[in-house]
Design a protein around this motif. Sequence first.
Motif, PDB file in Angstrom:
ATOM      1  N   ALA A 181      10.319 -41.208   2.898  1.00  0.00           N
ATOM      2  CA  ALA A 181      10.360 -41.194   1.435  1.00  0.00           C
ATOM      3  C   ALA A 181      11.632 -41.918   1.006  1.00  0.00           C
ATOM      4  O   ALA A 181      12.722 -41.635   1.516  1.00  0.00           O
ATOM      5  N   VAL A 182      11.468 -42.850   0.075  1.00  0.00           N
ATOM      6  CA  VAL A 182      12.570 -43.720  -0.335  1.00  0.00           C
ATOM      7  C   VAL A 182      12.577 -43.852  -1.853  1.00  0.00           C
ATOM      8  O   VAL A 182      11.512 -43.972  -2.480  1.00  0.00           O
ATOM      9  N   TYR A 183      13.761 -43.839  -2.430  1.00  0.00           N
ATOM     10  CA  TYR A 183      13.899 -44.129  -3.856  1.00  0.00           C
ATOM     11  C   TYR A 183      14.254 -45.597  -4.044  1.00  0.00           C
ATOM     12  O   TYR A 183      15.222 -46.097  -3.460  1.00  0.00           O
ATOM     13  N   ALA A 184      13.435 -46.272  -4.866  1.00  0.00           N
ATOM     14  CA  ALA A 184      13.730 -47.626  -5.309  1.00  0.00           C
ATOM     15  C   ALA A 184      14.098 -47.505  -6.784  1.00  0.00           C
ATOM     16  O   ALA A 184      13.220 -47.437  -7.645  1.00  0.00           O
ATOM     17  N   GLY A 185      15.380 -47.379  -7.059  1.00  0.00           N
ATOM     18  CA  GLY A 185      15.793 -46.996  -8.408  1.00  0.00           C
ATOM     19  C   GLY A 185      15.368 -45.559  -8.658  1.00  0.00           C
ATOM     20  O   GLY A 185      15.669 -44.663  -7.874  1.00  0.00           O
ATOM     21  N   LYS A 186      14.588 -45.349  -9.709  1.00  0.00           N
ATOM     22  CA  LYS A 186      14.098 -44.006 -10.015  1.00  0.00           C
ATOM     23  C   LYS A 186      12.683 -43.758  -9.488  1.00  0.00           C
ATOM     24  O   LYS A 186      12.132 -42.679  -9.661  1.00  0.00           O
ATOM     25  N   ILE A 187      12.097 -44.763  -8.847  1.00  0.00           N
ATOM     26  CA  ILE A 187      10.724 -44.655  -8.359  1.00  0.00           C
ATOM     27  C   ILE A 187      10.734 -44.213  -6.898  1.00  0.00           C
ATOM     28  O   ILE A 187      11.369 -44.839  -6.051  1.00  0.00           O
ATOM     29  N   ARG A 188       9.992 -43.150  -6.640  1.00  0.00           N
ATOM     30  CA  ARG A 188       9.945 -42.572  -5.295  1.00  0.00           C
ATOM     31  C   ARG A 188       8.706 -43.091  -4.556  1.00  0.00           C
ATOM     32  O   ARG A 188       7.584 -42.953  -5.036  1.00  0.00           O
ATOM     33  N   LEU A 189       8.929 -43.684  -3.395  1.00  0.00           N
ATOM     34  CA  LEU A 189       7.855 -44.266  -2.605  1.00  0.00           C
ATOM     35  C   LEU A 189       7.757 -43.540  -1.270  1.00  0.00           C
ATOM     36  O   LEU A 189       8.778 -43.236  -0.640  1.00  0.00           O
ATOM     37  N   ILE A 190       6.526 -43.252  -0.825  1.00  0.00           N
ATOM     38  CA  ILE A 190       6.322 -42.631   0.478  1.00  0.00           C
ATOM     39  C   ILE A 190       5.437 -43.540   1.328  1.00  0.00           C
ATOM     40  O   ILE A 190       4.658 -44.337   0.815  1.00  0.00           O
ATOM     41  N   ASP A 191       5.573 -43.381   2.648  1.00  0.00           N
ATOM     42  CA  ASP A 191       4.768 -44.149   3.574  1.00  0.00           C
ATOM     43  C   ASP A 191       4.776 -43.427   4.927  1.00  0.00           C
ATOM     44  O   ASP A 191       5.535 -42.469   5.128  1.00  0.00           O
ATOM     45  N   ASN A 192       3.939 -43.859   5.837  1.00  0.00           N
ATOM     46  CA  ASN A 192       3.917 -43.288   7.179  1.00  0.00           C
ATOM     47  C   ASN A 192       3.253 -44.262   8.132  1.00  0.00           C
ATOM     48  O   ASN A 192       2.584 -45.212   7.707  1.00  0.00           O
ATOM     49  N   ILE A 193       3.435 -44.000   9.412  1.00  0.00           N
ATOM     50  CA  ILE A 193       2.816 -44.859  10.425  1.00  0.00           C
ATOM     51  C   ILE A 193       2.562 -44.047  11.682  1.00  0.00           C
ATOM     52  O   ILE A 193       3.375 -43.189  12.072  1.00  0.00           O
ATOM     53  N   ALA A 194       1.400 -44.260  12.304  1.00  0.00           N
ATOM     54  CA  ALA A 194       1.087 -43.623  13.581  1.00  0.00           C
ATOM     55  C   ALA A 194       1.961 -44.257  14.663  1.00  0.00           C
ATOM     56  O   ALA A 194       2.142 -45.464  14.689  1.00  0.00           O
ATOM     57  N   VAL A 235       9.553 -33.467  15.568  1.00  0.00           N
ATOM     58  CA  VAL A 235       9.541 -33.560  17.026  1.00  0.00           C
ATOM     59  C   VAL A 235      10.948 -33.376  17.576  1.00  0.00           C
ATOM     60  O   VAL A 235      11.908 -33.974  17.079  1.00  0.00           O
ATOM     61  N   LYS A 236      11.048 -32.529  18.590  1.00  0.00           N
ATOM     62  CA  LYS A 236      12.321 -32.360  19.291  1.00  0.00           C
ATOM     63  C   LYS A 236      12.286 -33.075  20.642  1.00  0.00           C
ATOM     64  O   LYS A 236      13.264 -33.680  21.065  1.00  0.00           O
ATOM     65  N   ARG A 237      11.149 -32.991  21.298  1.00  0.00           N
ATOM     66  CA  ARG A 237      10.975 -33.677  22.575  1.00  0.00           C
ATOM     67  C   ARG A 237       9.549 -34.192  22.679  1.00  0.00           C
ATOM     68  O   ARG A 237       8.608 -33.464  22.405  1.00  0.00           O
ATOM     69  N   LYS A 238       9.409 -35.450  23.044  1.00  0.00           N
ATOM     70  CA  LYS A 238       8.086 -36.063  23.108  1.00  0.00           C
ATOM     71  C   LYS A 238       7.238 -35.487  24.242  1.00  0.00           C
ATOM     72  O   LYS A 238       7.749 -35.129  25.293  1.00  0.00           O
ATOM     73  N   SER A 239       5.933 -35.413  23.991  1.00  0.00           N
ATOM     74  CA  SER A 239       4.967 -34.984  24.996  1.00  0.00           C
ATOM     75  C   SER A 239       3.856 -36.021  25.074  1.00  0.00           C
ATOM     76  O   SER A 239       3.441 -36.574  24.063  1.00  0.00           O
ATOM     77  N   LYS A 240       3.362 -36.250  26.263  1.00  0.00           N
ATOM     78  CA  LYS A 240       2.304 -37.255  26.441  1.00  0.00           C
ATOM     79  C   LYS A 240       0.982 -36.831  25.807  1.00  0.00           C
ATOM     80  O   LYS A 240       0.125 -37.661  25.534  1.00  0.00           O
ATOM     81  N   ASN A 241       0.804 -35.544  25.594  1.00  0.00           N
ATOM     82  CA  ASN A 241      -0.488 -35.040  25.119  1.00  0.00           C
ATOM     83  C   ASN A 241      -0.575 -34.874  23.600  1.00  0.00           C
ATOM     84  O   ASN A 241      -1.539 -34.316  23.104  1.00  0.00           O
ATOM     85  N   LYS A 242       0.418 -35.332  22.874  1.00  0.00           N
ATOM     86  CA  LYS A 242       0.425 -35.144  21.425  1.00  0.00           C
ATOM     87  C   LYS A 242       0.469 -36.476  20.684  1.00  0.00           C
ATOM     88  O   LYS A 242       0.949 -37.481  21.211  1.00  0.00           O
ATOM     89  N   GLN A 243      -0.054 -36.439  19.467  1.00  0.00           N
ATOM     90  CA  GLN A 243      -0.025 -37.611  18.603  1.00  0.00           C
ATOM     91  C   GLN A 243       1.124 -37.456  17.607  1.00  0.00           C
ATOM     92  O   GLN A 243       1.292 -36.397  16.998  1.00  0.00           O
ATOM     93  N   TYR A 244       1.892 -38.526  17.448  1.00  0.00           N
ATOM     94  CA  TYR A 244       3.056 -38.473  16.570  1.00  0.00           C
ATOM     95  C   TYR A 244       2.940 -39.490  15.437  1.00  0.00           C
ATOM     96  O   TYR A 244       2.291 -40.528  15.567  1.00  0.00           O
ATOM     97  N   ILE A 289      10.022 -37.811  12.213  1.00  0.00           N
ATOM     98  CA  ILE A 289       8.976 -38.026  13.215  1.00  0.00           C
ATOM     99  C   ILE A 289       8.370 -36.666  13.512  1.00  0.00           C
ATOM    100  O   ILE A 289       9.073 -35.723  13.894  1.00  0.00           O
ATOM    101  N   ALA A 290       7.052 -36.554  13.307  1.00  0.00           N
ATOM    102  CA  ALA A 290       6.403 -35.250  13.374  1.00  0.00           C
ATOM    103  C   ALA A 290       5.142 -35.278  14.220  1.00  0.00           C
ATOM    104  O   ALA A 290       4.518 -36.326  14.413  1.00  0.00           O
ATOM    105  N   ASP A 291       4.788 -34.109  14.692  1.00  0.00           N
ATOM    106  CA  ASP A 291       3.517 -33.881  15.381  1.00  0.00           C
ATOM    107  C   ASP A 291       2.401 -33.985  14.340  1.00  0.00           C
ATOM    108  O   ASP A 291       2.449 -33.309  13.311  1.00  0.00           O
ATOM    109  N   GLU A 292       1.417 -34.834  14.569  1.00  0.00           N
ATOM    110  CA  GLU A 292       0.350 -35.017  13.579  1.00  0.00           C
ATOM    111  C   GLU A 292      -0.413 -33.731  13.293  1.00  0.00           C
ATOM    112  O   GLU A 292      -0.891 -33.520  12.182  1.00  0.00           O
ATOM    113  N   ALA A 293      -0.534 -32.851  14.270  1.00  0.00           N
ATOM    114  CA  ALA A 293      -1.333 -31.632  14.103  1.00  0.00           C
ATOM    115  C   ALA A 293      -0.607 -30.580  13.278  1.00  0.00           C
ATOM    116  O   ALA A 293      -1.206 -29.946  12.402  1.00  0.00           O
TER     117      ALA A 293
END
Length: 282
Positions: free
Chosen positions: A267-280, A253-262, A244-248
């Motif tokens: 990243a996951v391996y499905a067999g030998k295939i590496r898949l990435i994803d993300n969500i706001a 993230v260590k501690r959440k702040s109301k003024n930041k977007q997270y 979980i990271a600061d979008e900027a």
Amino acid sequence: MIVFRKKDELNARISSLKEENTTVGFVPTMGALHQGHLSLVEEALANNNLVVVSIFVNPTQFDNSEDLKKYPRNLQQDVDLLNTLSDKIIVYAPTVEDIYEGETKSRKFNFDGLEHQMEGKFRDGHFDGVGTIVKLLFDIVKPNNAYFGEKDFQQLAIIKKLVSKYNIPVNIVGCKIKRDANGLALSSRNTRLKPEHKVVAPFIYKTLKAAKEKFGTKSANKVVEWVENQFANHELLELEYFTIADEATLKTVKRKSKNKQYRAFIAVYAGKIRLIDNIALN
């Protein structure tokens, strides 16, 4: 639809079509096109007079030679797909020689630390390769607008930083993630998934959505721990990282702040295939 293999011929074609106030939209890809790519091209077609799509499997951004070797390539199929959108798209499918002119190596970049997070920790030199090829392509195509998907959110952030630091006159447009009906983020690598992995891969997005819900009431550390537990005993999916990271800054993230977007990154391996994803997350 004409496919240009050489940058000089591409430049001549673009110059012949450009008139005063003509805008050029650009969608750089590594081919193996799918509906996610096509959605970027549709966005470019809707907002520009000319659209260039590059199809080039860039060797300098692969830290795994086997992945480079097996990366799906089918230029004719890609061109046929693009033709379903418009016959006015210009395709640039260069050779390695045309791009790198005999010196196939990355230059070093400083992206103010963005390159050291997430993917940068697991793919040595990857973002130097990305920066190298994108800057070369921008120099060749000279677009007004360039379109990138948010599935590679870290890459999108780095390209925005590249444009800013090197004063490249192009507007970077981030486009929403295109997903299959089951939630799996569309990717060229999905075609290499074995049948049993295709069945379970939607678990990745399902977990991301649950993590987003939990983030509303729990700490970032608790959410990370929960996600890691979800994958710990999964028979077919192996978690490489969940952050979980600061979008900027893309810093964890260590501690959440109301003024930041997270945003949550995975990243996951499905067999030998590496898949990435993300969500706001907020």
